[in-house]
Design a protein around this motif. Structure first.
Motif, PDB file in Angstrom:
ATOM      1  N   SER A 179       0.810  -1.207   0.000  1.00 47.90           N
ATOM      2  CA  SER A 179       0.000   0.000   0.000  1.00 47.90           C
ATOM      3  C   SER A 179       0.849   1.265   0.000  1.00 47.90           C
ATOM      4  N   GLY A 180       2.113   1.116   0.368  1.00 41.84           N
ATOM      5  CA  GLY A 180       3.006   2.280   0.432  1.00 41.84           C
ATOM      6  C   GLY A 180       3.641   2.568  -0.909  1.00 41.84           C
ATOM      7  N   SER A 181       4.674   3.412  -0.889  1.00 44.36           N
ATOM      8  CA  SER A 181       5.335   3.810  -2.123  1.00 44.36           C
ATOM      9  C   SER A 181       6.166   2.690  -2.713  1.00 44.36           C
ATOM     10  N   SER A 182       6.688   1.800  -1.884  1.00 45.00           N
ATOM     11  CA  SER A 182       7.487   0.673  -2.378  1.00 45.00           C
ATOM     12  C   SER A 182       6.837  -0.619  -1.952  1.00 45.00           C
ATOM     13  N   CYS A 183       6.856  -1.608  -2.814  1.00 46.58           N
ATOM     14  CA  CYS A 183       6.179  -2.879  -2.540  1.00 46.58           C
ATOM     15  C   CYS A 183       7.079  -3.815  -1.771  1.00 46.58           C
ATOM     16  N   CYS A 184       6.762  -3.962  -0.462  1.00 44.22           N
ATOM     17  CA  CYS A 184       7.481  -4.897   0.403  1.00 44.22           C
ATOM     18  C   CYS A 184       8.976  -4.661   0.369  1.00 44.22           C
ATOM     19  N   SER A 185       9.376  -3.441   0.392  1.00 46.81           N
ATOM     20  CA  SER A 185      10.803  -3.132   0.279  1.00 46.81           C
ATOM     21  C   SER A 185      11.606  -3.644   1.453  1.00 46.81           C
ATOM     22  N   SER A 186      10.947  -3.822   2.609  1.00 45.96           N
ATOM     23  CA  SER A 186      11.667  -4.250   3.805  1.00 45.96           C
ATOM     24  C   SER A 186      12.185  -5.666   3.685  1.00 45.96           C
ATOM     25  N   SER A 187      11.509  -6.471   2.828  1.00 41.70           N
ATOM     26  CA  SER A 187      11.914  -7.872   2.707  1.00 41.70           C
ATOM     27  C   SER A 187      13.185  -8.026   1.904  1.00 41.70           C
ATOM     28  N   SER A 188      13.560  -6.985   1.200  1.00 39.05           N
ATOM     29  CA  SER A 188      14.741  -7.090   0.357  1.00 39.05           C
ATOM     30  C   SER A 188      16.030  -6.838   1.125  1.00 39.05           C
ATOM     31  N   HIS A 189      15.885  -6.288   2.344  1.00 38.21           N
ATOM     32  CA  HIS A 189      17.086  -6.026   3.128  1.00 38.21           C
ATOM     33  C   HIS A 189      17.706  -7.325   3.609  1.00 38.21           C
ATOM     34  N   GLU A 190      18.992  -7.410   3.501  1.00 36.67           N
ATOM     35  CA  GLU A 190      19.696  -8.617   3.929  1.00 36.67           C
ATOM     36  C   GLU A 190      19.752  -8.670   5.455  1.00 36.67           C
ATOM     37  N   LYS A 191      19.435  -9.834   5.989  1.00 38.13           N
ATOM     38  CA  LYS A 191      19.390 -10.003   7.437  1.00 38.13           C
ATOM     39  C   LYS A 191      20.800 -10.176   7.993  1.00 38.13           C
ATOM     40  N   LYS A 192      21.107  -9.423   9.053  1.00 38.22           N
ATOM     41  CA  LYS A 192      22.405  -9.521   9.700  1.00 38.22           C
ATOM     42  C   LYS A 192      22.267 -10.279  11.007  1.00 38.22           C
ATOM     43  N   PHE A 193      23.217 -11.196  11.230  1.00 38.97           N
ATOM     44  CA  PHE A 193      23.143 -12.034  12.441  1.00 38.97           C
ATOM     45  C   PHE A 193      23.407 -11.198  13.685  1.00 38.97           C
ATOM     46  N   SER A 194      22.597 -11.448  14.712  1.00 41.42           N
ATOM     47  CA  SER A 194      22.733 -10.729  15.968  1.00 41.42           C
ATOM     48  C   SER A 194      22.348 -11.641  17.123  1.00 41.42           C
ATOM     49  N   ILE A 195      23.254 -11.785  18.092  1.00 44.31           N
ATOM     50  CA  ILE A 195      22.954 -12.584  19.291  1.00 44.31           C
ATOM     51  C   ILE A 195      21.758 -11.993  20.033  1.00 44.31           C
ATOM     52  N   LYS A 196      21.723 -10.677  20.102  1.00 44.53           N
ATOM     53  CA  LYS A 196      20.600 -10.001  20.742  1.00 44.53           C
ATOM     54  C   LYS A 196      19.299 -10.332  20.015  1.00 44.53           C
ATOM     55  N   GLY A 197      19.376 -10.390  18.683  1.00 44.19           N
ATOM     56  CA  GLY A 197      18.201 -10.728  17.888  1.00 44.19           C
ATOM     57  C   GLY A 197      17.722 -12.143  18.147  1.00 44.19           C
ATOM     58  N   VAL A 198      18.685 -13.061  18.356  1.00 47.49           N
ATOM     59  CA  VAL A 198      18.340 -14.457  18.648  1.00 47.49           C
ATOM     60  C   VAL A 198      17.496 -14.546  19.908  1.00 47.49           C
ATOM     61  N   PHE A 199      17.977 -13.943  20.988  1.00 47.26           N
ATOM     62  CA  PHE A 199      17.287 -14.045  22.274  1.00 47.26           C
ATOM     63  C   PHE A 199      16.010 -13.201  22.314  1.00 47.26           C
ATOM     64  N   LYS A 200      16.009 -12.076  21.597  1.00 49.83           N
ATOM     65  CA  LYS A 200      14.801 -11.258  21.553  1.00 49.83           C
ATOM     66  C   LYS A 200      13.689 -11.999  20.830  1.00 49.83           C
ATOM     67  N   TYR A 201      14.031 -12.615  19.714  1.00 47.83           N
ATOM     68  CA  TYR A 201      13.035 -13.371  18.947  1.00 47.83           C
ATOM     69  C   TYR A 201      12.562 -14.586  19.737  1.00 47.83           C
ATOM     70  N   ALA A 202      13.510 -15.263  20.427  1.00 49.66           N
ATOM     71  CA  ALA A 202      13.184 -16.486  21.159  1.00 49.66           C
ATOM     72  C   ALA A 202      12.339 -16.220  22.395  1.00 49.66           C
ATOM     73  N   PHE A 203      12.796 -15.282  23.237  1.00 49.19           N
ATOM     74  CA  PHE A 203      12.186 -15.108  24.555  1.00 49.19           C
ATOM     75  C   PHE A 203      11.197 -13.946  24.649  1.00 49.19           C
ATOM     76  N   VAL A 204      11.089 -13.158  23.594  1.00 52.09           N
ATOM     77  CA  VAL A 204      10.088 -12.086  23.591  1.00 52.09           C
ATOM     78  C   VAL A 204       9.003 -12.380  22.559  1.00 52.09           C
ATOM     79  N   THR A 205       9.409 -12.542  21.305  1.00 45.11           N
ATOM     80  CA  THR A 205       8.426 -12.752  20.240  1.00 45.11           C
ATOM     81  C   THR A 205       7.749 -14.121  20.345  1.00 45.11           C
ATOM     82  N   LEU A 206       8.557 -15.196  20.286  1.00 43.20           N
ATOM     83  CA  LEU A 206       7.980 -16.539  20.280  1.00 43.20           C
ATOM     84  C   LEU A 206       7.372 -16.923  21.624  1.00 43.20           C
TER      85      LEU A 206
END
Length: 347
Positions: free
Chosen positions: A153-180
Motif C-alpha cells: 500500500s506504500g510507495s514501495s512494494c514490500c521493500s523491507s523484505s529485500s534487506h539482507e538479514k544480519k546475524f545478531s545474538i541479541k536478535g536471537v534471544f529477543k526473537y526467542a524469549f520475547v516474540t515466540l
C-alpha cells in the motif's frame, strides 16, 4: 491436601523434564530466524503442495526435539511464511522420531520396529499436512492477499523484505524469549497445569487395566497418550513395559506414536497458532493413523520378543531445575502481564 501436594510435585517434575527442551527449542528457533532468510522458508515450505509437506516432514525426522521443544520451532516456521500443512507436518514428524529416539528404538526393539516407527510417523505427518493444506487453502490465500495488499500500500512494494538479514545474538534471544515465548506463553501455562493434573489422574496399574480390558486397550491408550507429555525416547521403556506385561505390540505402538506427538501444551498452541480446523486435523490424523498402524502391526507380528527393557529414572539435575525456573519466570511474566494490561484497559 495430599492430592494437592501430589499435583504440585508432579507439576514440578513435569516442568523440570520439559523446560530444558523448550528453552533449547526457543534458542534454536532464534538462531534459525537470524541465520535462515524468511524467503527460503517461504520458497520451500510456504506452498500448499505435497512437496512442501514432504520437505517439512523429512526435515523434522532427524531433529532430536520433543513435542514441547518443537513448539517454538514450528512457531518460527509459521512466522517465516510456512503453510499450515508444512507446519503441521513438521509438528508431527519431529517429536515422534529424532536421532536419539531412532537409536534407542533400535537398541530396544531392533531395526524392523525402528523402520516401521519412522516410516509410519512420516506417513501420518504427510497425510496431516495434505489435509491441512486442503481445508485451510482459502484461509491462507485470503491471509496472503491481505498481507500483500497491506505491504504494497506504500510507495514501495514490500521493500523491507529485500534487506539482507544480519546475524545478531541479541536478535536471537529477543526473537526467542520475547516474540515466540510471548506468543505461546498462555497455552504453555494452561498446558502445564492440565498436563500435571492428567498425570496425577492416570492410574498406577495401567498395564493391569489394559490386560483386563484388552478389547478396549487401543482406546484407553489413546485417551492417556494424547494429553500426556512423554518424549519419544522416554516413551520406549513405557511401551516395553506394557509389552512385557502382555499388552499387544499394536497398543504399545499407539502409545509410542500418539504419546510423543501430542500433549496438552502442544494442543493449546496448535489451536492458537493454526486454528481449530487444523487442530482437529492434527488430533484426528494422529489418532486414526496411530490406531490403524497399530492394528497393522498386530496383524503382521504375532508378538514382540523383548529380552531386555531399558528404563532409566534420574532425578532432576541443576540444569533442569534452572531451566524450569527460567521458563516459569518468563511464562508468568507474559501471562499475568497481559492480564494486568487487559484489566487496566477495562478499569
Amino acid at each position: 491436601m495430599e492430592l494437592l501436594l501430589q499435583f504440585f510435585n508432579t507439576l514440578f517434575e513435569l516442568s523440570n523434564e520439559m523446560a530444558p527442551y523448550i528453552l533449547f527449542g526457543l534458542i534454536f528457533a532464534g538462531l534459525l530466524h537470524e541465520l535462515v532468510p524468511d524467503t527460503i522458508v517461504k520458497n520451500h515450505l510456504g506452498q500448499n503442495s505435497l512437496l512442501s509437506t514432504i520437505k517439512a516432514a523429512v526435515f523434522g525426522i532427524p531433529l532430536p526435539v520433543c513435542s514441547c521443544g518443537v513448539i517454538p520451532l514450528a512457531a518460527g516456521l509459521k512466522k517465516s511464511g510456512a503453510s499450515n500443512g508444512s507446519v503441521l507436518s513438521f509438528l508431527i514428524s519431529t517429536p515422534i522420531t529424532g536421532v536419539d529416539s531412532i537409536l534407542a528404538t533400535y537398541g530396544m526393539f531392533g531395526w524392523a520396529f525402528t523402520i516401521y516407527r519412522v516410516v509410519t510417523s512420516l506417513i501420518i505427518s504427510i497425510i496431516a499436512g495434505i489435509i491441512a493444506n486442503f481445508y485451510t487453502k482459502k484461509e491462507i490465500a485470503q491471509s496472503v492477499e491481505e498481507e500483500h495488499t497491506s505491504c504494497c500500500s506504500g510507495s514501495s512494494c514490500c521493500s523491507s523484505s529485500s534487506h539482507e538479514k544480519k546475524f545478531s545474538i541479541k536478535g536471537v534471544f529477543k526473537y526467542a524469549f520475547v516474540t515466540l515465548l510471548g506468543d505461546i506463553a498462555s497455552p504453555l501455562f494452561v498446558g502445564l497445569l492440565l498436563g500435571a493434573l492428567i498425570t496425577v489422574a492416570i492410574p498406577q496399574n495401567l498395564s493391569e487395566i489394559l490386560l483386563e480390558y484388552s478389547w478396549l486397550s487401543y482406546i484407553i491408550v489413546i485417551l492417556i497418550a494424547v494429553p500426556m507429555y512423554v518424549c519419544a525416547t522416554a516413551s520406549l521403556p513405557i511401551a516395553a513395559g506394557l509389552m512385557l506385561a502382555g499388552v499387544s505390540p499394536g497398543a504399545a505402538f499407539v502409545f509410542l506414536s500418539a504419546g510423543p506427538a501430542t500433549n496438552t501444551v502442544t494442543i493449546g498452541v496448535v489451536k492458537e497458532m493454526l486454528g481449530k480446523t487444523t487442530l482437529y486435523i492434527y488430533l484426528g490424523t494422529i489418532v486414526v493413523g496411530s490406531v490403524l498402524f497399530g492394528f497393522v502391526l498386530d496383524y503382521v507380528m504375532s508378538g514382540v520378543d523383548i529380552k531386555e527393557m531399558i528404563h532409566l529414572h534420574e532425578e532432576a539435575g541443576i540444569v533442569a531445575i534452572a531451566s524450569s525456573i527460567v521458563l516459569w519466570g518468563f511464562v508468568l511474566y507474559f501471562v499475568f502481564g497481559n492480564i494486568n494490561k487487559k484489566f487496566k484497559v477495562f478499569s
